[in-house]
Design an enzyme around this catalytic site. Structure first.
Site, mmCIF file in Angstrom:
data_model
loop_
_atom_site.group_PDB
_atom_site.id
_atom_site.type_symbol
_atom_site.label_atom_id
_atom_site.label_comp_id
_atom_site.label_asym_id
_atom_site.label_seq_id
_atom_site.Cartn_x
_atom_site.Cartn_y
_atom_site.Cartn_z
ATOM 1 N N ASP A 10 0.871 -1.176 0.000
ATOM 2 C CA ASP A 10 0.000 0.000 0.000
ATOM 3 C C ASP A 10 0.910 1.228 0.000
ATOM 4 O O ASP A 10 2.118 1.112 0.252
ATOM 5 C CB ASP A 10 -0.888 -0.002 1.256
ATOM 6 C CG ASP A 10 -1.749 1.257 1.357
ATOM 7 O OD1 ASP A 10 -2.375 1.632 0.351
ATOM 8 O OD2 ASP A 10 -1.772 1.885 2.432
ATOM 9 N N SER A 11 0.322 2.383 -0.228
ATOM 10 C CA SER A 11 1.091 3.629 -0.140
ATOM 11 C C SER A 11 1.547 3.903 1.296
ATOM 12 O O SER A 11 2.424 4.729 1.493
ATOM 13 C CB SER A 11 0.233 4.786 -0.652
ATOM 14 O OG SER A 11 -0.984 4.830 0.059
ATOM 15 N N CYS A 73 -4.256 -1.117 -2.068
ATOM 16 C CA CYS A 73 -4.360 0.334 -2.188
ATOM 17 C C CYS A 73 -5.272 0.578 -3.376
ATOM 18 O O CYS A 73 -4.969 0.140 -4.490
ATOM 19 C CB CYS A 73 -2.972 0.911 -2.445
ATOM 20 S SG CYS A 73 -2.944 2.663 -2.860
ATOM 21 N N GLU A 152 -5.092 9.284 9.540
ATOM 22 C CA GLU A 152 -3.703 9.116 10.000
ATOM 23 C C GLU A 152 -3.426 9.928 11.255
ATOM 24 O O GLU A 152 -2.437 9.707 11.943
ATOM 25 C CB GLU A 152 -2.736 9.464 8.876
ATOM 26 C CG GLU A 152 -2.929 8.526 7.695
ATOM 27 C CD GLU A 152 -1.657 8.090 7.031
ATOM 28 O OE1 GLU A 152 -0.644 8.767 7.185
ATOM 29 O OE2 GLU A 152 -1.698 7.052 6.340
ATOM 30 N N CYS A 186 -11.115 3.094 -0.615
ATOM 31 C CA CYS A 186 -9.794 3.516 -0.141
ATOM 32 C C CYS A 186 -9.548 2.695 1.110
ATOM 33 O O CYS A 186 -10.444 2.580 1.959
ATOM 34 C CB CYS A 186 -9.794 5.006 0.198
ATOM 35 S SG CYS A 186 -8.285 5.543 1.048
ATOM 36 N N HIS A 188 -7.958 3.227 3.708
ATOM 37 C CA HIS A 188 -8.024 3.941 4.993
ATOM 38 C C HIS A 188 -9.452 4.030 5.532
ATOM 39 O O HIS A 188 -9.645 4.191 6.736
ATOM 40 C CB HIS A 188 -7.525 5.379 4.826
ATOM 41 C CG HIS A 188 -6.043 5.542 4.858
ATOM 42 N ND1 HIS A 188 -5.226 5.076 3.853
ATOM 43 C CD2 HIS A 188 -5.230 6.127 5.772
ATOM 44 C CE1 HIS A 188 -3.979 5.376 4.150
ATOM 45 N NE2 HIS A 188 -3.952 6.014 5.304
HETATM 46 N N1 DGL Z 1 -4.237 3.700 0.492
HETATM 47 C C1 DGL Z 1 -4.688 4.683 -0.461
HETATM 48 C C2 DGL Z 1 -5.918 4.133 -1.186
HETATM 49 O O1 DGL Z 1 -6.471 3.100 -0.834
HETATM 50 C C3 DGL Z 1 -4.996 6.005 0.192
HETATM 51 C C4 DGL Z 1 -3.791 6.790 0.631
HETATM 52 C C5 DGL Z 1 -3.059 7.453 -0.516
HETATM 53 O O2 DGL Z 1 -3.571 8.438 -1.089
HETATM 54 O O3 DGL Z 1 -1.977 7.007 -0.844
HETATM 55 O O4 DGL Z 1 -6.356 4.732 -2.148
#
Ligand code: DGL
Length: 266
Positions: A10-11, A73, A152, A186, A188
């Site tokens: 993931d990012s 992600c 976050e 997403c 998150h």
């Molecule tokens: N994990 C990213 C997603 O699911 C969100 C965070 C980001 O913008 O990198 O899109």
């Protein structure tokens, strides 16, 4: 039995919602997790940059003996999954397809909402996939760029005036549109499940994209032997900060510190 590990990236931290579901449903699996904490967010970046990052993340993970990779992600799944699936010779799972499948199963009215980062919404992939599968569906999308930084910073709880205000601002149009299913597009956003569910009301089913990606893996991969499991975490910046916040996403401790790697070398 296939005891090779499953790679997940993931990012940053969001992909841990997928790892959480993998731990719940496939506790015997070994997992290698990479969070690109040095380059997060991906959601504000252009497609070519996200594809480049996804390739590097996969090359790092391929230093391990893997049976599959999960792009946990939505932003990377939306921008890069089709490309990287052609470039790498192992099964690669994303968040978009299983979330669309789940939403199509649970909707009764055919009115589906999708929320995600700016890059995910801009890609149009959710509308495309859902309407390709069923042209009768009506799909509403909204980018929610403030959700990731708020999550976050731990602003995830019922009664938090900041997150409740932002949820209302972003989701009022979805509620007015009468969606009965909302894809949390997403990884998150599952942390905002309760606040979003309260606002949308009991008649709206929330689809957790990280969990659906994990469910897709469980359906497709050959399982490992019971007892073979264990998870190793790697990040591209601030391992201590990652370990501190990871518990919020995983609902369990990350034992020890995450390993730090230089992702630009891959
Ligand atoms: N994990 C990213 C997603 O699911 C969100 C965070 C980001 O913008 O990198 O899109």
């Amino acid at each position: 039995m296939d005891n090779r590990a499953i790679g997940v990236f993931d990012s940053g931290l969001g992909g841990l919602t997928c790892v959480r579901r993998l731990h719940e449903t496939m506790p015997q699996e070994s997992i290698i997790y990479f969070g690109d904490t040095g380059r997060v967010p991906y959601g504000t970046r252009g497609r070519d940059t996200i594809i480049k990052y996804a390739r590097q993340d996969i090359r790092f993970l391929l230093g391990y003996d893997l049976k599959a990779i999960v792009v946990a992600c939505n932003t990377a799944s939306a921008a890069a999954l089709d490309t990287v699936r052609h470039e790498f010779d192992l099964p690669i799972f994303g968040t978009v397809e299983p979330s669309c499948d789940k939403a199509r199963c649970v909707t009764r009215s055919g009115r589906i909402g999708v929320i995600g980062t700016a890059a995910t919404v801009r890609s149009g992939i959710y509308e495309h996939r859902l309407r390709a599968a069923d042209p009768a569906l009506t799909v509403y999308t909204a980018a929610c760029p403030l959700f990731v930084p708020l999550v976050e910073n731990g602003r995830v709880h019922r009664g938090d005036i900041v997150i409740e205000t932002v949820v209302r601002e972003y989701l009022q149009p979805m509620r007015d549109a009468g969606v009965d299913t909302l894809i949390l597009g997403c990884t998150h956003y599952p942390l905002l499940h309760d606040v979003i569910a309260d606002f949308m009301g009991a008649g709206v089913t929330l689809v957790d994209s990280g969990a659906e990606a994990a469910n897709a893996v469980r359906r497709a991969v050959e399982p490992a032997q019971v007892g073979a499991g264990g998870t190793q975490y790697f990040v591209s910046d601030d391992p201590q900060g990652f370990a501190q916040l990871a518990g919020l996403f995983l609902q369990e401790d990350v034992h020890g510190e995450a390993g730090l790697i230089d992702i630009s070398a891959y």
